[in-house]
Design a protein around this motif. Structure first.
Motif, short mmCIF file in Angstrom:
data_model
loop_
_atom_site.label_atom_id
_atom_site.label_comp_id
_atom_site.label_asym_id
_atom_site.label_seq_id
_atom_site.Cartn_x
_atom_site.Cartn_y
_atom_site.Cartn_z
N VAL A 274 0.82 -1.22 0.00
CA VAL A 274 0.00 0.00 0.00
C VAL A 274 0.85 1.27 0.00
CG1 VAL A 274 -1.77 1.29 1.26
CG2 VAL A 274 -1.87 -1.20 1.16
N VAL A 275 1.78 1.35 0.95
CA VAL A 275 2.49 2.62 1.17
C VAL A 275 3.46 2.91 0.03
CG1 VAL A 275 3.96 3.92 2.74
CG2 VAL A 275 2.26 2.34 3.65
N SER A 276 4.26 1.95 -0.33
CA SER A 276 5.31 2.20 -1.31
C SER A 276 4.78 2.70 -2.65
CB SER A 276 6.14 0.93 -1.51
OG SER A 276 7.21 1.18 -2.41
N GLN A 280 5.83 6.39 -3.95
CA GLN A 280 6.63 6.44 -5.17
C GLN A 280 5.99 7.34 -6.22
OE1 GLN A 280 9.56 5.27 -5.94
NE2 GLN A 280 9.99 4.08 -4.10
N GLU A 281 4.67 7.42 -6.20
CA GLU A 281 4.01 8.34 -7.13
C GLU A 281 4.26 9.79 -6.76
OE1 GLU A 281 -0.10 7.46 -7.33
OE2 GLU A 281 0.15 5.47 -8.22
N VAL A 282 4.39 10.05 -5.45
CA VAL A 282 4.62 11.43 -5.01
C VAL A 282 6.08 11.82 -5.18
CG1 VAL A 282 4.48 13.01 -3.04
CG2 VAL A 282 2.70 11.29 -3.40
N VAL A 283 6.99 10.96 -4.72
CA VAL A 283 8.44 11.22 -4.81
C VAL A 283 9.06 10.07 -5.58
CG1 VAL A 283 10.55 11.75 -3.55
CG2 VAL A 283 8.33 12.33 -2.56
N PRO A 284 9.15 10.17 -6.91
CA PRO A 284 9.73 9.07 -7.69
C PRO A 284 11.16 8.81 -7.28
CG PRO A 284 8.59 10.66 -9.10
CD PRO A 284 8.68 11.27 -7.74
N ILE A 309 1.52 13.38 0.45
CA ILE A 309 1.67 12.14 1.25
C ILE A 309 0.62 12.10 2.35
CG2 ILE A 309 3.19 10.91 2.83
CD1 ILE A 309 5.56 11.91 1.16
N MET A 310 0.40 13.21 3.01
CA MET A 310 -0.61 13.23 4.08
C MET A 310 -2.00 12.96 3.51
SD MET A 310 0.63 16.24 6.72
CE MET A 310 0.88 17.51 5.49
N GLN A 311 -2.27 13.45 2.31
CA GLN A 311 -3.56 13.17 1.69
C GLN A 311 -3.69 11.68 1.37
OE1 GLN A 311 -5.91 15.55 1.40
NE2 GLN A 311 -7.32 13.94 0.76
N CYS A 312 -2.60 11.09 0.90
CA CYS A 312 -2.62 9.64 0.62
C CYS A 312 -2.83 8.84 1.90
CB CYS A 312 -1.31 9.24 -0.05
SG CYS A 312 -1.08 9.89 -1.71
N ILE A 313 -2.17 9.25 2.97
CA ILE A 313 -2.34 8.55 4.25
C ILE A 313 -3.78 8.65 4.72
CG2 ILE A 313 -1.67 8.56 6.68
CD1 ILE A 313 1.11 9.48 5.78
N GLU A 314 -4.35 9.82 4.58
CA GLU A 314 -5.73 10.04 5.01
C GLU A 314 -6.70 9.18 4.21
OE1 GLU A 314 -8.59 11.77 7.50
OE2 GLU A 314 -6.40 11.88 7.58
N ASN A 315 -6.42 9.03 2.91
CA ASN A 315 -7.35 8.30 2.05
C ASN A 315 -7.11 6.79 2.05
OD1 ASN A 315 -8.46 10.77 1.32
ND2 ASN A 315 -7.15 10.99 -0.50
N ASP A 316 -5.85 6.35 2.09
CA ASP A 316 -5.54 4.95 1.83
C ASP A 316 -4.90 4.20 3.01
OD1 ASP A 316 -6.34 5.07 -0.96
OD2 ASP A 316 -4.56 6.30 -1.27
N CYS A 317 -4.49 4.90 4.04
CA CYS A 317 -3.83 4.22 5.17
C CYS A 317 -4.57 4.39 6.47
CB CYS A 317 -2.39 4.73 5.33
SG CYS A 317 -1.35 4.55 3.87
N ALA A 338 5.39 4.06 12.10
CA ALA A 338 6.86 4.15 12.04
C ALA A 338 7.44 3.17 11.03
CB ALA A 338 7.45 3.92 13.42
N ASN A 339 7.07 1.90 11.18
CA ASN A 339 7.75 0.85 10.43
C ASN A 339 7.22 0.65 9.01
OD1 ASN A 339 9.38 0.25 12.69
ND2 ASN A 339 7.75 -0.99 13.56
N SER A 340 6.13 1.27 8.67
CA SER A 340 5.61 1.17 7.30
C SER A 340 5.64 2.52 6.61
CB SER A 340 4.19 0.61 7.32
OG SER A 340 4.16 -0.69 7.89
N ILE A 341 4.96 3.52 7.21
CA ILE A 341 4.81 4.81 6.54
C ILE A 341 6.08 5.63 6.64
CG2 ILE A 341 3.50 6.96 6.54
CD1 ILE A 341 1.09 5.38 7.55
#
Length: 737
Positions: A274-276, A280-284, A309-317, A338-341
């Protein structure tokens, strides 16, 4: 027993009778206490007397005892013969005692034997229990392994279509509700995996201390195969649950991971699945060798990336963060923040925007650093409690992320930039800076640079709150450097030598600018600057804030101490110019000596004595002095000029009188030699009188000049002394002109 006769004296008393305070009968009492007896007597009987009396009584008792033995000697000797049967009695008693001793010894031996047998039995029982327990554990291990293998074989029989809608829901205790009504195959498989994981946890407990047993070693391959199948199946189910956002399946899989104590695998899978892709789309990653990735990597700004990234976390994590932190879920052992995001964010920044961590560009570095702190605060917002926040901050990846931001290097660069800029400005001469159409409180570039440097230290574009102590120290160092520059210059100016060329070569009017700027700086430090710093440090304790305010106030006091010195320098320069005109009064002596000319008006030098002061006060630069400073400069200058006036005038009068007295003695000696009379010269006006008359006219004009600038001459002590020195006797009591 006959009574023993006692000798008596003339009055019938026994010769060896004891004193009245000594009562031998007290020794026979059952509750007799030697310490109590002695303490009751020592208050009125000396201890030596008491000891002597006791020794005498002891001697008497010994004598009585000998007398009794001698008197009843026959009974004393026959005492032993009366015990003749004691030996026979002892012999009769010895046999039963020996018999009793033998019985006791036999009983004791029997008890010891029984105790040994009992202990041996207990040991055999314990060994049997241990063996039984080991056997039961081996059987349990075998059953659990078999059960796990059976459950794993059931996994492939579960329907493979995992796209169906989830009907069932998970209760807080992990059981299923409405399972009969149709639960998706993915949830069914996740439940089965959780059950297998629970059994694997039991298996780990069973073989924990028995790994070296041949039985366990023989089953090792089966256990490893089961573990591998469980890991693969659990990974597949968890990934599918993440892809389909199946909360129930994810919940069961997480409980399974927690059961087998393999939380790191779940965190790594969530990061990879999920996270990667999102990050990767935000910071190639620049390692992908994609042109667009390289172009994006050239921009090291992170604020926009963090927003995405924060928007992605809010929507998908958010779903898994809330799931793992829910109450009574048992999933608090996972730390996806910590260990994933955070770990993935750190990885992509290091690979794609490594320049963001470089302090070589302080402005960009600080912007990225503050954006990173805001991002961490955003992540901490998902922590349900303070303990969770503390645990998040204690993670290894959090410390690694913070180590990337070398704020010490950033501060060193800012220090060189700010302190170096001030040092450069202090090397040149003092000149006012044009305001370029704006209102400018400060006039000199040195003062402007100092205030700008102080404001820069505490501006949002420079300050790092975690290093606020260092920026405070830098601020105090800047103030100290400026104060040292001023004090060194002022000392060189007064000594007319030194390394401060700017102060030696500066005009007296230039010190008006210095005085003005120092006054403004003191005001700024005590008002706006100290208030601004206190507001920035409002989160600190009152004690810390008070210490900061006191340190800044102390720096202002150091500047305040330089203001009187600058005033003295300006006053000395004005007095020095005025003294050039005052020295012209020495010509009065030549003008009136040996002549009949009488003074009728004041001398021309009087008007010039106060001209430098008037020119200074009427100049444009005097407007930069406060009223108080102007008044102090005026009074100080007038007092010193008048004092110098008095010194020159009194010296002139004294020298004239001394010269005239010498000439008078020479004249009188010559007249006595020729026999001439000196009466003819008694009515002439002496040179001293004519000089005093001229000086009197001069000081009257000087007093009028002082009045024109607002000074009452009578208030100046040196002027009063000057008046007393040259005024006629009839006018010395009142100063009027």
């Amino acid at each position: 027993m006959a009574a023993v006769a006692t000798a008596t004296d003339l009055f019938g008393e026994p010769i060896e009778a004891h004193p009245t305070w000594f009562t031998p009968a007290a020794f026979l009492s059952s509750d007799f206490s030697p310490s109590t007896y002695i303490s009751s007597l020592r208050s009125f009987v000396p201890l030596e007397t008491l000891a002597s009396e006791l020794r005498s009584h002891l001697t008497s008792l010994n004598s009585d005892l000998i007398d009794l033995v001698n008197r009843d000697y026959a009974d004393f000797v026959g005492l032993g013969t009366r015990l003749a049967g004691a030996g026979d009695a002892a012999t009769r008693i010895r046999a039963p005692l020996a018999e009793l001793r033998g019985k006791v010894a036999a009983l004791r031996g029997a008890a010891v034997t029984q105790l040994v047998e009992l202990r041996a039995g207990m040991e055999r029982r314990a060994a049997a229990a241990a063996a039984r327990e080991l056997l039961e554990r081996m059987l349990d291990t075998f059953h659990v392994v078999s059960k796990v293998e059976k459950l794993i074989k059931e996994l492939p029989t579960a329907p493979s279509d995992l796209s169906g809608a989830e009907i069932g829901s998970v209760a807080t205790d992990g059981t299923l509700q409405n399972l009969e009504s149709g639960t998706s195959s993915r949830i069914t498989q996740s439940i089965l995996l959780e059950r297998i994981a629970s059994e694997m946890n039991r298996l780990k407990f069973y073989i924990g201390d028995e790994k070296n047993l041949p039985f366990i070693e023989n089953m090792e391959k089966r256990i490893q195969a089961a573990t591998s199948l469980l890991d693969n199946s659990l990974e597949q189910c968890f990934v599918q649950g993440l892809e389909h956002r199946d909360n129930n399946a994810i919940y069961n899989c997480l409980r399974a991971y927690a059961a087998v104590d393999n939380t790191s695998a779940a965190e790594a899978l969530f990061r990879k699945t999920v996270v990667s892709p999102l990050i990767q789309e935000v910071v190639p990653n620049s390692s992908n060798n994609q042109p667009e990735a390289v172009a994006t990597a050239s921009n090291d700004e992170l604020e926009g990336d963090y927003q995405k990234i924060m928007q992605c976390i809010e929507n998908d994590c958010k779903f898994i963060l809330e799931l793992s932190s829910s109450a009574n879920s048992g999933l608090h052992v996972f730390d996806f923040l910590a260990n994933s995001i955070l770990k993935e964010v750190l990885f992509v920044i290091q690979k794609g925007k490594s320049g963001a961590f470089s302090a070589g560009k302080p402005a960009e570095f600080l912007k990225n650093y503050k954006s990173s702190l805001a991002f961490l605060a955003f992540l901490e917002g998902y922590c349900p409690s303070k303990s969770a926040v503390a645990r998040f901050r204690s993670e290894t990846v959090y410390a690694e992320f913070m180590r990337q931001w070398n704020v010490d290097v950033y501060f060193s660069l800012r220090f060189q930039e700010i302190a170096g800029g001030l040092d450069s400005s202090l090397t040149g001469p003092i000149k006012p800076v044009e305001s370029e159409g704006k209102t400018q409180k400060l006039l000199l570039k040195q003062s402007i640079k100092l205030l700008d440097s102080l404001k820069t230290c505490w501006s949002d574009d420079v300050l790092v709150f975690s290093h606020s102590d260092k920026f405070l120290r830098l601020s105090l160092q800047l103030l100290s450097r400026y104060t040292t520059w001023l004090s060194t210059g002022l000392a060189a100016r007064r000594a007319h030598s030194g390394d401060a060329d700017w102060a030696i070569s500066a005009l007296v009017e230039d010190f008006v600018y210095v005085f003005h700027d120092v006054s403004v700086l003191i005001s700024e430090l005590s008002e706006d600057f100290i208030v601004h710093v206190s507001q920035l440090l409002s989160s600190c304790s009152d004690e810390v804030t008070q210490l900061v305010r006191e340190s800044i106030a102390q720096a202002g006091k150091s500047l305040q101490q330089l203001l009187p010195i600058m005033l003295d320098i300006m006053i000395d320069s004005i007095v020095e110019k005025s003294e050039k005109d005052l020295k012209q009064l020495k010509g009065i002596s030549a003008k009136y000596r040996m002549t009949n000319q009488l003074p009728v008006r004041h001398s021309p030098y009087v008007s010039g004595s106060l001209r430098p002061l008037k020119v200074f006060l009427e100049g444009d630069r005097s407007a930069y002095l406060t009223k108080d400073a102007t008044q102090r400069l005026l009074l100080g200058s007038v007092e010193k000029i008048t004092n110098r006036y008095y010194e020159l005038a009194s010296d002139l009068v004294h020298v004239t009188k001394k010269t005239e007295s010498s000439l008078q003695r020479l004249r009188q000696g010559a007249q006595r030699r020729v026999g001439a009379s000196s009466d003819a010269s008694d009515n002439n006006i002496s040179d001293t009188e004519k000089i005093c008359m001229q000086l009197f006219l001069d000081i009257q004009e000087y007093g009028r000049n002082l009045a024109s600038i607002g000074i009452n001459a009578a208030d100046i002590s040196s002027y009063r002394s000057l008046w007393q020195c040259v005024a006629p006797e009839e006018k010395q009591s009142v100063i009027a002109f």
